[in-house]
Design a protein around this motif. Sequence first.
Motif, PDB file in Angstrom:
ATOM      1  N   ARG A  16      -1.636   5.459   3.367  1.00 23.58           N
ATOM      2  CA  ARG A  16      -2.947   5.210   2.737  1.00 23.58           C
ATOM      3  C   ARG A  16      -3.236   3.724   2.849  1.00 23.58           C
ATOM      4  O   ARG A  16      -2.673   2.900   2.138  1.00 23.58           O
ATOM      5  CB  ARG A  16      -2.923   5.636   1.270  1.00 23.58           C
ATOM      6  CG  ARG A  16      -2.511   7.082   1.033  1.00 23.58           C
ATOM      7  CD  ARG A  16      -3.610   8.041   1.447  1.00 23.58           C
ATOM      8  NE  ARG A  16      -4.800   7.841   0.652  1.00 23.58           N
ATOM      9  CZ  ARG A  16      -5.002   8.401  -0.551  1.00 23.58           C
ATOM     10  NH1 ARG A  16      -4.066   9.181  -1.081  1.00 23.58           N
ATOM     11  NH2 ARG A  16      -6.120   8.184  -1.205  1.00 23.58           N
ATOM     12  N   LEU A  61      -5.156   2.445  -0.504  1.00 18.28           N
ATOM     13  CA  LEU A  61      -4.639   2.737  -1.839  1.00 18.28           C
ATOM     14  C   LEU A  61      -3.476   1.784  -2.137  1.00 18.28           C
ATOM     15  O   LEU A  61      -2.405   1.870  -1.519  1.00 18.28           O
ATOM     16  CB  LEU A  61      -4.177   4.187  -1.930  1.00 18.28           C
ATOM     17  CG  LEU A  61      -3.706   4.654  -3.319  1.00 18.28           C
ATOM     18  CD1 LEU A  61      -4.811   4.465  -4.351  1.00 18.28           C
ATOM     19  CD2 LEU A  61      -3.251   6.104  -3.261  1.00 18.28           C
ATOM     20  N   TYR A  79       0.830  -1.192   0.000  1.00 19.35           N
ATOM     21  CA  TYR A  79       0.000   0.000   0.000  1.00 19.35           C
ATOM     22  C   TYR A  79       0.872   1.253   0.000  1.00 19.35           C
ATOM     23  O   TYR A  79       2.037   1.232   0.426  1.00 19.35           O
ATOM     24  CB  TYR A  79      -0.925   0.006   1.224  1.00 19.35           C
ATOM     25  CG  TYR A  79      -1.903  -1.135   1.236  1.00 19.35           C
ATOM     26  CD1 TYR A  79      -3.136  -1.030   0.598  1.00 19.35           C
ATOM     27  CD2 TYR A  79      -1.593  -2.337   1.867  1.00 19.35           C
ATOM     28  CE1 TYR A  79      -4.040  -2.082   0.606  1.00 19.35           C
ATOM     29  CE2 TYR A  79      -2.489  -3.390   1.877  1.00 19.35           C
ATOM     30  CZ  TYR A  79      -3.709  -3.259   1.244  1.00 19.35           C
ATOM     31  OH  TYR A  79      -4.596  -4.311   1.243  1.00 19.35           O
ATOM     32  N   VAL A  96      -5.056   0.651 -12.266  1.00 15.67           N
ATOM     33  CA  VAL A  96      -5.050   0.370 -10.831  1.00 15.67           C
ATOM     34  C   VAL A  96      -4.503  -1.039 -10.634  1.00 15.67           C
ATOM     35  O   VAL A  96      -4.501  -1.857 -11.565  1.00 15.67           O
ATOM     36  CB  VAL A  96      -6.460   0.480 -10.203  1.00 15.67           C
ATOM     37  CG1 VAL A  96      -6.967   1.906 -10.237  1.00 15.67           C
ATOM     38  CG2 VAL A  96      -7.431  -0.463 -10.892  1.00 15.67           C
TER      39      VAL A  96
END
Length: 357
Positions: free
Chosen positions: A21, A24, A17, A82
């Motif tokens: 965050r 995220l 991560y 992503v």
Amino acid sequence: MAVEITFQHASNAIVEYVPGRRRLRKAGLMTWRDYDTEFATLFTPAMVYRWQRPTREGGQWTGRTAGLTRGEPSHIPNPLKVVPLVELPNRGRLHGKPRSEIASVLPLQDSVNTLWAHLLTASDGLALPARAVLGMDRPVREIVDPETGEVVGEEDLPLGKFRSDRLLWLEKQGASIAEFSAADLQNYLSVIEVAVQHIAAQTRTPPSYLAGKLVNVSPDGVAASEAGLVAKVTERQRHFGSALREVMRLEALAQGEAGRAESLALGSVVWRDPQFRSDAQYSDALVKLKSIGVPDEALWERIPGVTPDEIERWKQMRTDAAGAILGGNMTDLFGPKPDRGEDDDQADDAEGAEEAA
């Protein structure tokens, strides 16, 4: 485009991560082994890197070629932008790693395994009574010189033959048989049973799941014994819900449906009732909810095993039935009117004449 969703073991995948965050994802790595080759895939928001190496000593990582078409590059741009690897943490905490479901009971389970091994070892030699011969010399046999025929000595007879034949002669005066009683192995079983009860208490396993613990118990009693396990499952649903919602959002992005992906990001996961109930219990609960004005669609969603496609089909069937009633077409609802024979017509005429008289 078909989208494939797979689950990987925690030992074969890891997610990193962005610092600060917790949700995220910065990168994701997935590894596996196929026969004599190891494979690794690194996911980043920009690229997907695919490597392979032979498992023999000194093998070097190179761009992946196995399973790819001719000319297909091993490293490709990430079309989703992503990381398509989502972690399903169990009992995530603000500080430290998620906790395993069985970490707290592993010592007890190791104790049970050790005691069970001791029990099997003891049962091999001590589970049956042992007998001893008292007041008698060990059985021997004479050693005869084959050339002269004279006895030159003696040697002990092997006891395996007596043990297999279950036969022994006692020739010496005063010889007798003594017996050692079998060991009581129930002590091992008692300790194992207590350890299993501790494991069940820590894991919130209902006693009804352990063989022979509950007999002729009412349904309310069984439901009460399962309350701890149901609460545990409900808690896990909260932990896994956000991760599964993210999985479905990625599926929508892979399909090119940005609008659906945005809706899924704000949605919630619908779980099946974690507590087992019979059909009669579900029916009774739905009837009571119907009596207080809960819509039919909401009741249909509570029926176990009902899919959204079935609910849509039921809605269409209800709409068709209402249209048939408003249109006066009762045949579509109840079928065609059955044919009446002459005897029925004559009976109706006779009944009408009697009423007129």
